[in-house]
Motif scaffolding. Sequence first.
Motif, PDB file in Angstrom:
ATOM      1  N   ARG A 247      -5.391 -10.260  -1.673  1.00 38.37           N
ATOM      2  CA  ARG A 247      -4.279  -9.737  -0.866  1.00 38.37           C
ATOM      3  C   ARG A 247      -3.910 -10.722   0.249  1.00 38.37           C
ATOM      4  NH1 ARG A 247      -2.380  -4.856  -1.595  1.00 38.37           N
ATOM      5  NH2 ARG A 247      -3.463  -3.513  -3.046  1.00 38.37           N
ATOM      6  N   GLU A 248      -4.917 -11.312   0.873  1.00 40.62           N
ATOM      7  CA  GLU A 248      -4.659 -12.308   1.928  1.00 40.62           C
ATOM      8  C   GLU A 248      -3.933 -13.522   1.358  1.00 40.62           C
ATOM      9  OE1 GLU A 248      -8.243 -13.303   4.065  1.00 40.62           O
ATOM     10  OE2 GLU A 248      -8.707 -11.171   4.379  1.00 40.62           O
ATOM     11  N   VAL A 249      -4.340 -13.982   0.183  1.00 44.61           N
ATOM     12  CA  VAL A 249      -3.678 -15.119  -0.472  1.00 44.61           C
ATOM     13  C   VAL A 249      -2.213 -14.779  -0.736  1.00 44.61           C
ATOM     14  CG1 VAL A 249      -3.589 -16.492  -2.604  1.00 44.61           C
ATOM     15  CG2 VAL A 249      -5.787 -16.058  -1.491  1.00 44.61           C
ATOM     16  N   ILE A 250      -1.959 -13.595  -1.254  1.00 39.83           N
ATOM     17  CA  ILE A 250      -0.580 -13.173  -1.531  1.00 39.83           C
ATOM     18  C   ILE A 250       0.233 -13.148  -0.241  1.00 39.83           C
ATOM     19  CG2 ILE A 250       0.884 -11.228  -2.221  1.00 39.83           C
ATOM     20  CD1 ILE A 250      -1.303 -10.526  -4.288  1.00 39.83           C
TER      21      ILE A 250
ATOM     22  N   GLU B 270      -3.288 -15.576  -8.644  1.00 42.43           N
ATOM     23  CA  GLU B 270      -4.658 -15.054  -8.496  1.00 42.43           C
ATOM     24  C   GLU B 270      -4.703 -13.549  -8.727  1.00 42.43           C
ATOM     25  OE1 GLU B 270      -7.514 -16.450  -5.622  1.00 42.43           O
ATOM     26  OE2 GLU B 270      -6.082 -17.976  -4.973  1.00 42.43           O
ATOM     27  N   ALA B 271      -3.694 -12.855  -8.243  1.00 44.36           N
ATOM     28  CA  ALA B 271      -3.634 -11.400  -8.441  1.00 44.36           C
ATOM     29  C   ALA B 271      -3.422 -11.084  -9.913  1.00 44.36           C
ATOM     30  CB  ALA B 271      -2.504 -10.813  -7.604  1.00 44.36           C
ATOM     31  N   GLN B 272      -2.570 -11.852 -10.569  1.00 47.31           N
ATOM     32  CA  GLN B 272      -2.312 -11.620 -11.992  1.00 47.31           C
ATOM     33  C   GLN B 272      -3.588 -11.830 -12.801  1.00 47.31           C
ATOM     34  OE1 GLN B 272       0.328 -14.355 -14.014  1.00 47.31           O
ATOM     35  NE2 GLN B 272       0.929 -12.782 -15.502  1.00 47.31           N
ATOM     36  N   LEU B 273      -4.343 -12.873 -12.484  1.00 48.39           N
ATOM     37  CA  LEU B 273      -5.609 -13.116 -13.172  1.00 48.39           C
ATOM     38  C   LEU B 273      -6.597 -11.980 -12.916  1.00 48.39           C
ATOM     39  CD1 LEU B 273      -7.490 -14.882 -14.868  1.00 48.39           C
ATOM     40  CD2 LEU B 273      -8.090 -16.104 -12.753  1.00 48.39           C
ATOM     41  N   GLN B 274      -6.633 -11.482 -11.687  1.00 44.62           N
ATOM     42  CA  GLN B 274      -7.556 -10.382 -11.369  1.00 44.62           C
ATOM     43  C   GLN B 274      -7.186  -9.126 -12.164  1.00 44.62           C
ATOM     44  OE1 GLN B 274      -8.042  -8.460  -7.259  1.00 44.62           O
ATOM     45  NE2 GLN B 274      -9.722  -9.948  -7.380  1.00 44.62           N
ATOM     46  N   ILE B 275      -5.903  -8.823 -12.293  1.00 47.58           N
ATOM     47  CA  ILE B 275      -5.466  -7.646 -13.046  1.00 47.58           C
ATOM     48  C   ILE B 275      -5.694  -7.848 -14.538  1.00 47.58           C
ATOM     49  CG2 ILE B 275      -3.445  -6.249 -13.680  1.00 47.58           C
ATOM     50  CD1 ILE B 275      -4.736  -5.671 -10.860  1.00 47.58           C
ATOM     51  N   TYR B 276      -5.441  -9.053 -15.045  1.00 43.33           N
ATOM     52  CA  TYR B 276      -5.705  -9.367 -16.447  1.00 43.33           C
ATOM     53  C   TYR B 276      -7.186  -9.152 -16.761  1.00 43.33           C
ATOM     54  CZ  TYR B 276      -5.372 -11.933 -20.882  1.00 43.33           C
ATOM     55  OH  TYR B 276      -5.385 -12.299 -22.214  1.00 43.33           O
ATOM     56  N   THR B 277      -8.038  -9.649 -15.882  1.00 38.08           N
ATOM     57  CA  THR B 277      -9.488  -9.497 -16.047  1.00 38.08           C
ATOM     58  C   THR B 277      -9.886  -8.026 -15.991  1.00 38.08           C
ATOM     59  OG1 THR B 277      -9.841 -11.682 -15.066  1.00 38.08           O
ATOM     60  CG2 THR B 277     -11.740 -10.202 -15.127  1.00 38.08           C
ATOM     61  N   LEU B 278      -9.290  -7.276 -15.084  1.00 38.11           N
ATOM     62  CA  LEU B 278      -9.559  -5.831 -14.988  1.00 38.11           C
ATOM     63  C   LEU B 278      -9.181  -5.131 -16.289  1.00 38.11           C
ATOM     64  CD1 LEU B 278     -10.213  -3.296 -13.151  1.00 38.11           C
ATOM     65  CD2 LEU B 278      -7.747  -3.227 -12.736  1.00 38.11           C
ATOM     66  N   MET B 279      -7.990  -5.429 -16.815  1.00 37.04           N
ATOM     67  CA  MET B 279      -7.570  -4.806 -18.072  1.00 37.04           C
ATOM     68  C   MET B 279      -8.505  -5.214 -19.203  1.00 37.04           C
ATOM     69  SD  MET B 279      -3.374  -4.795 -18.074  1.00 37.04           S
ATOM     70  CE  MET B 279      -3.158  -6.562 -17.948  1.00 37.04           C
ATOM     71  N   HIS B 280      -8.916  -6.483 -19.234  1.00 39.07           N
ATOM     72  CA  HIS B 280      -9.786  -6.982 -20.292  1.00 39.07           C
ATOM     73  C   HIS B 280     -11.156  -6.301 -20.253  1.00 39.07           C
ATOM     74  CE1 HIS B 280     -11.758 -10.771 -22.293  1.00 39.07           C
ATOM     75  NE2 HIS B 280     -11.837  -9.704 -23.050  1.00 39.07           N
ATOM     76  N   ARG B 281     -11.750  -6.247 -19.081  1.00 36.43           N
ATOM     77  CA  ARG B 281     -13.109  -5.719 -18.950  1.00 36.43           C
ATOM     78  C   ARG B 281     -13.173  -4.192 -18.937  1.00 36.43           C
ATOM     79  NH1 ARG B 281     -15.325  -9.771 -14.300  1.00 36.43           N
ATOM     80  NH2 ARG B 281     -15.498 -11.612 -15.614  1.00 36.43           N
TER      81      ARG B 281
ATOM     82  N   ILE C 297       0.826  -1.213   0.000  1.00 35.03           N
ATOM     83  CA  ILE C 297       0.000   0.000   0.000  1.00 35.03           C
ATOM     84  C   ILE C 297       0.858   1.259   0.000  1.00 35.03           C
ATOM     85  CG2 ILE C 297      -2.020  -1.092   1.044  1.00 35.03           C
ATOM     86  CD1 ILE C 297      -1.155   0.217   3.713  1.00 35.03           C
ATOM     87  N   LEU C 298       2.146   1.113   0.244  1.00 33.28           N
ATOM     88  CA  LEU C 298       3.050   2.265   0.223  1.00 33.28           C
ATOM     89  C   LEU C 298       3.593   2.548  -1.173  1.00 33.28           C
ATOM     90  CD1 LEU C 298       5.094   1.597   3.492  1.00 33.28           C
ATOM     91  CD2 LEU C 298       3.133   3.125   3.160  1.00 33.28           C
ATOM     92  N   SER C 299       3.317   1.672  -2.111  1.00 33.36           N
ATOM     93  CA  SER C 299       3.856   1.839  -3.456  1.00 33.36           C
ATOM     94  C   SER C 299       2.990   2.778  -4.293  1.00 33.36           C
ATOM     95  CB  SER C 299       3.937   0.491  -4.165  1.00 33.36           C
ATOM     96  OG  SER C 299       4.317   0.687  -5.515  1.00 33.36           O
ATOM     97  N   PRO C 300       3.617   3.718  -5.002  1.00 24.65           N
ATOM     98  CA  PRO C 300       2.835   4.569  -5.908  1.00 24.65           C
ATOM     99  C   PRO C 300       2.339   3.787  -7.129  1.00 24.65           C
ATOM    100  CG  PRO C 300       5.162   5.126  -6.029  1.00 24.65           C
ATOM    101  CD  PRO C 300       5.017   4.114  -4.936  1.00 24.65           C
ATOM    102  N   LYS C 301       2.843   2.576  -7.328  1.00 24.58           N
ATOM    103  CA  LYS C 301       2.419   1.739  -8.464  1.00 24.58           C
ATOM    104  C   LYS C 301       1.534   0.588  -7.995  1.00 24.58           C
ATOM    105  CE  LYS C 301       6.706   1.228  -9.636  1.00 24.58           C
ATOM    106  NZ  LYS C 301       7.930   0.758 -10.289  1.00 24.58           N
ATOM    107  N   GLU C 302       0.901   0.743  -6.838  1.00 26.22           N
ATOM    108  CA  GLU C 302       0.043  -0.301  -6.288  1.00 26.22           C
ATOM    109  C   GLU C 302      -1.097  -0.625  -7.256  1.00 26.22           C
ATOM    110  OE1 GLU C 302      -2.974  -1.001  -2.489  1.00 26.22           O
ATOM    111  OE2 GLU C 302      -2.097   0.972  -2.840  1.00 26.22           O
ATOM    112  N   VAL C 303      -1.322  -1.925  -7.499  1.00 25.56           N
ATOM    113  CA  VAL C 303      -2.439  -2.349  -8.338  1.00 25.56           C
ATOM    114  C   VAL C 303      -3.665  -2.578  -7.458  1.00 25.56           C
ATOM    115  CG1 VAL C 303      -1.012  -3.330 -10.187  1.00 25.56           C
ATOM    116  CG2 VAL C 303      -1.709  -4.789  -8.273  1.00 25.56           C
ATOM    117  N   SER C 304      -4.826  -2.530  -8.070  1.00 23.00           N
ATOM    118  CA  SER C 304      -6.078  -2.648  -7.338  1.00 23.00           C
ATOM    119  C   SER C 304      -6.488  -4.117  -7.216  1.00 23.00           C
ATOM    120  CB  SER C 304      -7.166  -1.865  -8.073  1.00 23.00           C
ATOM    121  OG  SER C 304      -8.379  -1.961  -7.389  1.00 23.00           O
ATOM    122  N   LEU C 305      -6.403  -4.642  -5.997  1.00 26.44           N
ATOM    123  CA  LEU C 305      -6.758  -6.037  -5.734  1.00 26.44           C
ATOM    124  C   LEU C 305      -7.758  -6.095  -4.591  1.00 26.44           C
ATOM    125  CD1 LEU C 305      -3.146  -7.514  -5.763  1.00 26.44           C
ATOM    126  CD2 LEU C 305      -4.853  -7.730  -7.587  1.00 26.44           C
ATOM    127  N   ASP C 306      -8.617  -7.108  -4.616  1.00 25.51           N
ATOM    128  CA  ASP C 306      -9.553  -7.238  -3.510  1.00 25.51           C
ATOM    129  C   ASP C 306      -8.853  -7.847  -2.291  1.00 25.51           C
ATOM    130  OD1 ASP C 306      -9.701 -10.118  -3.641  1.00 25.51           O
ATOM    131  OD2 ASP C 306     -11.219  -9.965  -5.200  1.00 25.51           O
TER     132      ASP C 306
END
Length: 172
Positions: A124-127, A141-152, A111-120
């Motif tokens: 985050r708990e899994v990571i 799981e995070a990569q799939l969530q971001i891929y889906t976000l970019m796709h949709r 959460i301190l990163s200016p390049k933080e990606v949006s994950l549920d």
Amino acid sequence: MTVDSCTSKCFAICLAMKSNNGSQEPRAKDTKLGTIQEKDDPPTIEDVKSWGESFDKLMKTGRKVFREFLRSEYSEENMLFWLACEDLKKEENPELIEEKARLIYEDYISILSPKEVSLDSRVREVINRNMVDPTPHTFDEAQLQIYTLMHRDSYPRFLNSQIYKRLVQQTS
């Protein structure tokens, strides 16, 4: 604004801006993971047409153009995170896996990163559990969530963007 008056996130953003020589946009070369090499050949008419038909094809042959679009929307970190995860999956050396996983976490999950990606919160708990003993699949799981976000979310806007429309005109 002084450092004393910054919150920790603001401080991290200030540091990132300073490291970008005043630029407020995060840049690929600023990532601790290094720059991902991308093909510089101009896209063919077949490439550009296929990007309009399939997000998967865009992610295979049009990453550079899509990344340029994401940069214009201030969401380039999504592509950078996805690419870093792809790079991690290819790693076999356990020490490098741990190092790359830590850098991905610092660059895109913290959460301190200016390049933080949006994950549920569930992902985050899994990571956080996976980071105890990182593997090449720590961020799947995070990569799939971001891929889906970019796709949709980003892909439909990309197809309507001036960047894509110019490419269609140039290759027609």
